[in-house]
Structure formats: structure tokens, C-alpha cells
Design a protein around this motif. Structure first.
Motif, short mmCIF file in Angstrom:
data_model
loop_
_atom_site.label_atom_id
_atom_site.label_comp_id
_atom_site.label_asym_id
_atom_site.label_seq_id
_atom_site.Cartn_x
_atom_site.Cartn_y
_atom_site.Cartn_z
N ASN A 91 0.80 -1.22 0.00
CA ASN A 91 0.00 0.00 0.00
C ASN A 91 0.84 1.27 0.00
O ASN A 91 0.29 2.36 -0.20
CB ASN A 91 -0.98 0.01 1.18
N ASP A 92 2.17 1.16 0.20
CA ASP A 92 3.01 2.35 0.13
C ASP A 92 3.92 2.36 -1.10
O ASP A 92 4.82 3.19 -1.22
CB ASP A 92 3.86 2.49 1.40
N LEU A 93 3.70 1.43 -2.03
CA LEU A 93 4.47 1.42 -3.27
C LEU A 93 4.05 2.59 -4.15
O LEU A 93 2.86 2.86 -4.31
CB LEU A 93 4.24 0.10 -4.01
N LEU A 94 5.03 3.29 -4.74
CA LEU A 94 4.76 4.46 -5.58
C LEU A 94 4.97 4.11 -7.05
O LEU A 94 5.74 3.20 -7.38
CB LEU A 94 5.68 5.61 -5.18
N PRO A 95 4.32 4.85 -7.96
CA PRO A 95 4.55 4.60 -9.38
C PRO A 95 6.02 4.67 -9.77
O PRO A 95 6.48 3.89 -10.62
CB PRO A 95 3.74 5.72 -10.06
N ALA A 96 6.78 5.59 -9.17
CA ALA A 96 8.21 5.70 -9.50
C ALA A 96 8.98 4.45 -9.14
O ALA A 96 10.02 4.16 -9.74
CB ALA A 96 8.81 6.91 -8.79
N ASP A 97 8.49 3.69 -8.16
CA ASP A 97 9.15 2.44 -7.78
C ASP A 97 9.05 1.39 -8.87
O ASP A 97 9.81 0.43 -8.89
CB ASP A 97 8.54 1.89 -6.49
N ILE A 98 8.10 1.57 -9.78
CA ILE A 98 7.91 0.63 -10.90
C ILE A 98 8.50 1.19 -12.19
O ILE A 98 9.24 0.52 -12.90
CB ILE A 98 6.41 0.35 -11.11
N LEU A 99 8.18 2.45 -12.48
CA LEU A 99 8.55 3.05 -13.76
C LEU A 99 9.97 3.59 -13.78
O LEU A 99 10.63 3.59 -14.82
CB LEU A 99 7.57 4.18 -14.11
N GLY A 100 10.43 4.09 -12.64
CA GLY A 100 11.71 4.78 -12.59
C GLY A 100 11.50 6.26 -12.32
O GLY A 100 10.37 6.74 -12.20
N ALA A 101 12.60 7.01 -12.25
CA ALA A 101 12.50 8.43 -11.92
C ALA A 101 13.71 9.16 -12.48
O ALA A 101 14.77 8.56 -12.73
CB ALA A 101 12.41 8.63 -10.41
N SER A 102 13.54 10.48 -12.68
CA SER A 102 14.63 11.34 -13.11
C SER A 102 15.29 11.95 -11.88
O SER A 102 14.61 12.51 -11.01
CB SER A 102 14.12 12.45 -14.03
#
Length: 290
Positions: A66-77
Motif C-alpha cells: 500500500n506504500d508502493l509508488l509509481p516511481a518504484d515501478i517506472l523509474g525516476a529522473s
């Protein structure tokens, strides 16, 4: 590439589940994504890892919470030496295992939508293509288990098929009890071979009568009063693709009604909602074969 050899190799790791292994491979060959719904601890993760291993594909696993973020899957700049540098997330692999996807929040679940449909990720105004082939295998726990959030219809429709593994038969479970840990199969293919399989499966022929049968199945689900939502055109396209893949795995270059019937429950089961549940197998009995 012999599909039966691939299925047999995975079957030595995932014991007693050859029909489910074949459906998982067919889903990948059909350029789709697979949802596995069942109780914890029956081999869902092992199936995903074994399939990636035998096909020689890169693999990543994301545990949804429940605390997983989209950036944890897609990546981040990330800002680095005066500029933003993109760090790819685990989605940039051939096979992504989204483990217990319905434990994630709706926002995080929706991060997969573009990737599953268009095989790309758009972040900060830039589009990044995903590797080919790209296959999402998601597992979800039963909806009545604590801490789960149901997948929206738009997300469910992105999954070409849904299967259940179920508990193993007695003989298979006895064998499991003697294994210290699952042994992953050796690679028997690579990304180029999988792409070739996908192209060969798509080339399987479908007759006008068979396409009329597929349309009749779709139309039956759309009759008023039967379901809240009938099967979509995307579901119909997926049904044809999966039937082609099923025929290809059977060694044929043409599709017969039995192929459609074999894959229809997996394609329709997670898409149809009714006050009084109607099994996909019952729909097959209602719609005559041409």
C-alpha cells in the motif's frame, strides 16, 4: 523452437500444472499479459520466474504494497551533475512480475496501464520504449483477503487472460515436499526466438466462419440483462490472438473452434460481471459452433 519442450521444461519446476503453464506461454506468444488469481504459496511466482528463465528473458519482480509508488515501478529522473538523468525502474525488463498487484493503491496499479497497452513509458515529457517482448504477469490474492484493493475494469481489460493454479495433486505435492527449493530451467530460447514465435503465431489462419463464431460469443455477452458490461472489442481481438497462439502451440497454422473454446474461459472470466454469476463454459454451451 519446440513449444512442447518449453512447456515440459517449465513443468519440471512447476509440478502438475501443465495446462496453466501452456496458457501462460500462449499468453506471452499472443503478445498479451496474464493475471493469476489464487491463494498465497501455490507457485505463482515460481511459474513467472521459470517461464522467463526457459525463454532466456530478463526478469524483474515488484512486490505491491500500500506504500508502493509509481516511481518504484517506472523509474525516476534524478538531478545529477547539472541535469536530470533518468533511472529506469524494474518495468524495463522483458518479464515483469507484479506480485500481489491488488495490494497496491489504485494510483500505483494505474501506472502499468500505458506500459501494458503501448509497451512504452512516458515520464517528464519523454517516452521510453520497453524491451520486446514485454510481458506482465501479475498475481492477485482473493478479493476477500485483508489489505486488497480490487483492480478497476480498465486495468482488468489490459490482461489478456486470467488463470487459477489451484492446489497441486497429491503426487505433485509429495514431490514438492522433497525439494529444498525450485530449480529454474536452463534457457532454451532468447528474445529474438520469442519474437519469431509471436510472428509465427499471428500468421495462423482464421476462416470467416470462425471469426463469425467469435463475434457470436461477444454478442451473446452484450445482450441486455446478462452482464453489467459485455465483452469489449479489445477482448474479441485478444480472444483471436490467444486462439492463434493456442493453435500454434499445438503445431497448426490454422485456428479451429476448439482453440477458441479452450481459451475463452481465460479471456472472459475476469471481464464479465453479473448479479448471478454465469460461467464462461455456460456461454460456450449457449452459442453454437458454426
Amino acid at each position: 523452437m519446440d513449444p512442447h519442450a518449453l512447456i515440459h521444461a517449465v513443468g519440471r519446476t512447476v509440478l502438475g500444472k501443465e495446462p496453466q503453464v501452456r496458457m501462460a506461454l500462449a499468453c506471452l506468444v499472443a503478445r498479451g499479459h496474464l493475471l493469476i488469481e489464487d491463494v498465497p504459496g501455490i507457485g505463482k511466482t515460481t511459474l513467472a520466474k521459470a517461464l522467463a528463465a526457459v525463454l532466456g528473458l530478463s526478469f524483474a519482480r515488484v512486490q505491491f504494497t500500500n506504500d508502493l509508488l509509481p516511481a518504484d515501478i517506472l523509474g525516476a529522473s534524478v538531478w545529477h551533475e547539472g541535469r536530470f538523468v533518468f533511472h529506469p525502474g524494474p518495468i524495463f525488463h522483458h518479464v515483469l512480475l507484479a506480485d500481489e498487484i491488488n495490494r497496491g493503491t489504485p494510483r500505483t496499479q494505474s501506472a502499468l496501464l500505458e506500459a501494458m497497452e503501448e509497451q512504452q513509458v512516458s515520464l517528464d515529457g519523454t517516452t521510453y520504449p520497453l524491451p520486446a517482448p514485454f510481458f506482465v504477469l501479475a498475481t492477485q490474492n482473493a478479493q476477500d483477503m485483508a489489505g486488497t484493493a480490487p483492480l478497476p475494469e480498465s486495468q482488468l481489460d489490459r490482461f489478456l487472460a486470467r488463470i487459477h493454479l489451484g492446489y497441486p495433486e497429491a503426487e505433485a505435492e509429495m514431490a514438492l515436499l522433497t525439494q529444498p527449493a525450485p530449480q529454474m530451467p536452463d534457457p532454451m530460447a532468447d528474445a529474438a526466438a520469442v519474437l519469431a514465435m509471436q510472428s509465427e503465431a499471428w500468421a495462423c489462419r482464421t476462416s470467416p466462419a470462425l471469426l463469425a463464431y467469435v463475434h457470436a460469443l461477444l454478442a451473446w455477452t452484450r445482450e441486455p440483462g446478462r452482464f453489467a458490461l459485455g465483452l469489449s472489442p479489445r477482448a474479441g481481438q485478444g480472444l483471436v490472438r490467444l486462439a492463434k497462439a493456442w493453435a500454434y502451440l499445438d503445431g497448426r497454422d490454422y485456428v479451429i473452434p476448439e482453440d477458441v473454446q479452450a481459451v475463452f474461459p481465460a479471456v472472459a472470466g475476469h471481464r464479465l460481471r453479473a448479479a448471478t454469476p454465469i460461467a464462461p463454459e455456460a456461454i460456450l454451451r449457449e452459442v453454437p459452433i458454426p
